[in-house]
Design a protein around this motif. Structure first.
Motif, short mmCIF file in Angstrom:
data_model
loop_
_atom_site.label_atom_id
_atom_site.label_comp_id
_atom_site.label_asym_id
_atom_site.label_seq_id
_atom_site.Cartn_x
_atom_site.Cartn_y
_atom_site.Cartn_z
N GLN A 188 3.62 7.81 -12.89
CA GLN A 188 3.62 7.24 -11.66
C GLN A 188 2.11 6.90 -11.36
OE1 GLN A 188 5.23 10.34 -9.39
NE2 GLN A 188 7.35 9.45 -9.40
N ILE A 189 2.42 5.52 -10.81
CA ILE A 189 1.01 4.68 -10.30
C ILE A 189 1.03 4.67 -8.82
CG2 ILE A 189 -0.51 2.88 -10.45
CD1 ILE A 189 0.93 2.59 -13.48
N PRO A 190 0.12 5.20 -7.78
CA PRO A 190 0.09 4.84 -6.61
C PRO A 190 -0.48 3.64 -6.34
CG PRO A 190 -1.21 6.60 -7.00
CD PRO A 190 -0.49 6.40 -8.21
N ARG A 250 0.85 -1.16 -0.15
CA ARG A 250 -0.05 0.07 0.11
C ARG A 250 0.85 1.21 0.10
NH1 ARG A 250 -2.75 0.16 4.84
NH2 ARG A 250 -4.14 1.80 3.93
N GLY A 251 2.12 1.27 0.42
CA GLY A 251 2.99 2.41 0.45
C GLY A 251 3.84 2.40 -0.72
N ALA A 252 3.67 1.94 -1.67
CA ALA A 252 4.35 1.63 -3.06
C ALA A 252 3.90 2.90 -3.94
CB ALA A 252 4.23 0.49 -3.70
N LEU A 253 4.78 3.60 -4.75
CA LEU A 253 4.68 4.38 -5.64
C LEU A 253 5.39 3.93 -6.85
CD1 LEU A 253 3.56 6.99 -6.92
CD2 LEU A 253 5.58 8.33 -6.05
N VAL A 254 4.85 3.35 -7.80
CA VAL A 254 5.24 2.77 -8.95
C VAL A 254 5.63 3.66 -10.23
CG1 VAL A 254 4.99 0.96 -10.65
CG2 VAL A 254 4.17 0.60 -8.36
N GLU A 255 6.85 3.84 -10.66
CA GLU A 255 7.12 4.65 -11.78
C GLU A 255 7.62 3.73 -13.05
OE1 GLU A 255 9.68 8.64 -12.67
OE2 GLU A 255 10.69 7.23 -11.46
N LEU A 256 6.74 3.91 -13.86
CA LEU A 256 6.67 2.90 -15.09
C LEU A 256 7.54 3.71 -16.32
CD1 LEU A 256 5.82 0.45 -16.19
CD2 LEU A 256 3.68 1.69 -17.08
N PHE A 316 7.64 4.20 -0.15
CA PHE A 316 9.06 4.00 -1.05
C PHE A 316 8.65 3.99 -2.67
CE2 PHE A 316 6.55 0.15 -0.63
CZ PHE A 316 6.79 -0.78 -1.61
N GLN A 317 9.68 4.04 -3.72
CA GLN A 317 9.32 4.27 -4.94
C GLN A 317 10.01 3.02 -5.61
OE1 GLN A 317 9.58 7.81 -6.99
NE2 GLN A 317 10.88 6.85 -8.52
N LEU A 318 9.25 2.28 -6.60
CA LEU A 318 9.53 1.20 -7.16
C LEU A 318 9.75 1.84 -8.73
CD1 LEU A 318 7.90 -1.90 -5.86
CD2 LEU A 318 10.27 -0.92 -5.48
N THR A 319 10.82 1.85 -9.33
CA THR A 319 10.93 2.28 -10.81
C THR A 319 11.06 1.09 -11.83
OG1 THR A 319 11.85 4.40 -10.29
CG2 THR A 319 12.26 3.63 -12.45
N LEU A 320 10.02 0.81 -12.48
CA LEU A 320 9.92 -0.54 -13.43
C LEU A 320 10.46 0.11 -14.89
CD1 LEU A 320 6.61 -2.13 -12.64
CD2 LEU A 320 9.03 -2.78 -11.74
N VAL A 321 11.70 -0.54 -15.06
CA VAL A 321 12.26 -0.22 -16.43
C VAL A 321 12.14 -1.37 -17.38
CG1 VAL A 321 14.28 0.57 -17.65
CG2 VAL A 321 14.01 1.39 -15.52
N LEU A 322 11.00 -1.26 -18.17
CA LEU A 322 10.64 -2.59 -19.26
C LEU A 322 11.34 -2.22 -20.59
CD1 LEU A 322 6.87 -2.50 -18.84
CD2 LEU A 322 8.34 -3.51 -17.44
N ARG A 323 11.53 -3.47 -21.09
CA ARG A 323 12.44 -3.33 -22.31
C ARG A 323 11.84 -3.82 -23.71
NH1 ARG A 323 16.02 -6.24 -18.69
NH2 ARG A 323 17.47 -4.83 -17.66
#
Length: 225
Positions: free
Chosen positions: A155-157, A136-142, A166-173
């Motif tokens: 960003q997606i909360p 619930r405390g994640a902030l996802v950066e795509l 905390f922030q999770l940055t997802l780097v897709l390929r």
């Protein structure tokens, strides 16, 4: 019909030669088989192949898809509330990618492997396990890598009613294996005056995730998945 004339029209085995219409149909069939074989070879040559519905979902048209669940035997399996939130966040990530296909990614179709969504969900649960508010405390950066550039999708909360911890940055390929880039490039927009719009893009099942804690000065955690 005289036997001599009949023999001139038939082949050695007694059958008649194919008509021009039949030859044209045969050539069209051969071309279709060639394209099919190239596509199959592309999938077999790439470890991230997703040419059938079991391995890849085309989310570009309807946007209807199923988010894979985690096995109860998984090390990342937690309580049902976290599992429900995980599915919601992964669905939001997939939706954001679909919305970006026309503008940011410039493609008519976006192929998202089901395995990619499953791996993203596992990482969300894994990296949120030690956090005070969990997922619930994640902030996802795509982000999506395109050549030497990295395109930010926003960003997606995970929970908009909780202050992110905390922030999770997802780097897709993008999938660049096998013959897929060459084949899909044949059907792109050829007009030099118009922006380049590719017919279809396929995401790889591999990605990078970067974790940053907002309440701590710890170094960034970078994982290759």
């Amino acid at each position: 019909m005289p036997d001599k004339f009949r023999g001139s029209l038939s082949s050695d085995d007694g059958s008649f030669p194919p008509s021009p219409a039949a030859e044209g149909a045969s050539k069209r069939l051969s071309w279709s088989k060639l394209v099919q074989k190239l596509t199959e070879f592309s999938g077999a040559a790439s470890p991230d192949h997703c040419l059938d519905s079991d391995n890849c979902r085309d989310l570009s048209d309807s946007g209807l898809f199923n988010i894979p669940g985690l096995s109860t035997d998984s090390d990342w399996f937690h309580d049902p509330l976290e599992e429900t939130l995980r599915k919601e966040v992964v669905a939001l990530i997939a939706r954001r990618l679909i919305e970006a296909k026309d503008s940011t990614l410039r493609c008519s179709k976006l192929l998202i492997p089901e395995k990619l969504l499953e791996h993203i969900g596992q990482e969300l649960i894994h990296l949120a396990a030690t956090e005070p508010c969990g997922l619930r405390g994640a902030l996802v950066e795509l982000c999506v890598e395109q050549g030497d550039a990295c395109v930010n999708m926003g960003q997606i909360p995970a929970d908009p009613y909780v202050v992110p911890t905390f922030q999770l940055t997802l780097v897709l390929r993008l999938d660049s294996g096998g013959l897929w880039p060459k084949i899909q490039g044949l059907f792109g927009n050829k007009s030099p005056a118009a922006p380049i719009v590719r017919h279809a893009l396929r995401l790889s099942t591999g990605f990078r995730v970067i974790k940053k804690k907002f309440y701590s000065s710890e170094e960034l955690l970078i994982e290759e998945c």
